[in-house]
Design a protein around this motif. Sequence first.
Motif, short mmCIF file in Angstrom:
data_model
loop_
_atom_site.label_atom_id
_atom_site.label_comp_id
_atom_site.label_asym_id
_atom_site.label_seq_id
_atom_site.Cartn_x
_atom_site.Cartn_y
_atom_site.Cartn_z
N ASP A 98 -7.76 6.10 42.46
CA ASP A 98 -7.96 6.55 43.83
C ASP A 98 -8.76 7.86 43.84
N HIS A 99 -9.49 8.07 44.92
CA HIS A 99 -10.24 9.32 45.10
C HIS A 99 -10.10 9.82 46.54
N PHE A 100 -9.99 11.14 46.67
CA PHE A 100 -10.15 11.78 47.96
C PHE A 100 -11.63 12.08 48.14
N CYS A 101 -12.16 11.79 49.33
CA CYS A 101 -13.59 12.00 49.57
C CYS A 101 -13.83 13.08 50.61
N PHE A 102 -14.84 13.90 50.35
CA PHE A 102 -15.18 15.05 51.18
C PHE A 102 -16.67 15.00 51.49
N GLY A 103 -17.03 15.46 52.68
CA GLY A 103 -18.43 15.42 53.08
C GLY A 103 -18.85 16.70 53.78
N LEU A 104 -20.16 16.87 53.87
CA LEU A 104 -20.74 18.02 54.57
C LEU A 104 -22.11 17.60 55.06
N THR A 105 -22.46 17.99 56.28
CA THR A 105 -23.80 17.72 56.80
C THR A 105 -24.55 19.03 57.01
N VAL A 106 -25.86 18.93 57.05
CA VAL A 106 -26.70 20.12 57.11
C VAL A 106 -26.45 20.92 58.39
N GLU A 107 -26.09 20.24 59.49
CA GLU A 107 -25.85 20.96 60.74
C GLU A 107 -24.66 21.92 60.64
N GLU A 108 -23.74 21.63 59.72
CA GLU A 108 -22.55 22.47 59.58
C GLU A 108 -22.83 23.78 58.84
N VAL A 109 -23.96 23.84 58.14
CA VAL A 109 -24.26 25.02 57.31
C VAL A 109 -25.69 25.50 57.55
N PRO A 110 -26.02 25.95 58.75
CA PRO A 110 -27.40 26.36 59.04
C PRO A 110 -27.89 27.50 58.15
N ALA A 111 -26.97 28.33 57.64
CA ALA A 111 -27.35 29.41 56.74
C ALA A 111 -27.14 29.04 55.28
N GLY A 112 -26.76 27.78 55.02
CA GLY A 112 -26.55 27.31 53.66
C GLY A 112 -25.09 27.35 53.23
N VAL A 113 -24.75 26.47 52.30
CA VAL A 113 -23.39 26.41 51.77
C VAL A 113 -23.06 27.69 51.01
N LEU A 114 -24.00 28.14 50.17
CA LEU A 114 -23.77 29.33 49.37
C LEU A 114 -23.57 30.56 50.25
N GLY A 115 -24.44 30.74 51.23
CA GLY A 115 -24.33 31.90 52.11
C GLY A 115 -23.04 31.90 52.90
N ARG A 116 -22.63 30.72 53.38
CA ARG A 116 -21.38 30.63 54.15
C ARG A 116 -20.19 30.99 53.29
N TRP A 117 -20.17 30.49 52.04
CA TRP A 117 -19.05 30.78 51.14
C TRP A 117 -19.02 32.27 50.76
#
Length: 213
Positions: free
Chosen positions: A170-189
């Motif tokens: 079994d796997h848990f699945c996670f997603g992210l779309t570009v609209e959710e991170v307009p400043a980027g994933v790295l910058g948000r984190w």
Amino acid sequence: MSGIPTLREGRTTIRPIRLRDARTLERELAENRGWLRKWEATNPHGPMNFDVRASIRSLQQNARAGLGIPFVIEYDGELAGQLNVSSIAYGSLSSATIGYWVSERFAGKGVTPTAVALATDHCFFGVGLHRMEICIRPENGPSLRVVEKLGFRYEGLRRRYIHINGDWRDHFCFGLTVEEVPAGVLGRWLSGRAPADAATVPAADRAKAARPL
């Protein structure tokens, strides 16, 4: 392969994988066998001989076809693991999947979330993809902490999804779309703005994953 960039943040770098990495990768995989084996994909139809050089050639071939982006992860210039963007689809889907591993001695240094954030930002803003997916075994606490830190959204439980360490898991699945991170994933984190509860797995799905089909 010439289109794959080298990306850095702090002490962590991701760069294109090369054939000359084979010997170092073989050593890392051998030395981390106990750490990695329970998360390794396996062949449901029989034993699988793992040839690192052949694997690198296959990853490079997929990259030339536009189907994948294979990276090596480095920490302070030392090879620390691999990250592979795979199953790239364009057009109306515009999505991909990320998989990764890091040697045990680099765990807890922020290497993996940094590498995942760098790769996802490249896929969103460099390649033009719309969605990134990461699927993780319920027992893999370190990988679950990566998506928690980066604010990937939990999207559901996939039963017996991938053959891992000798059985369908079994796997848990996670997603992210570009609209959710307009400043980027790295910058948000790094700015502390990643949602703390986005990757929370509902208790009902945790209970299901604890019960084999």
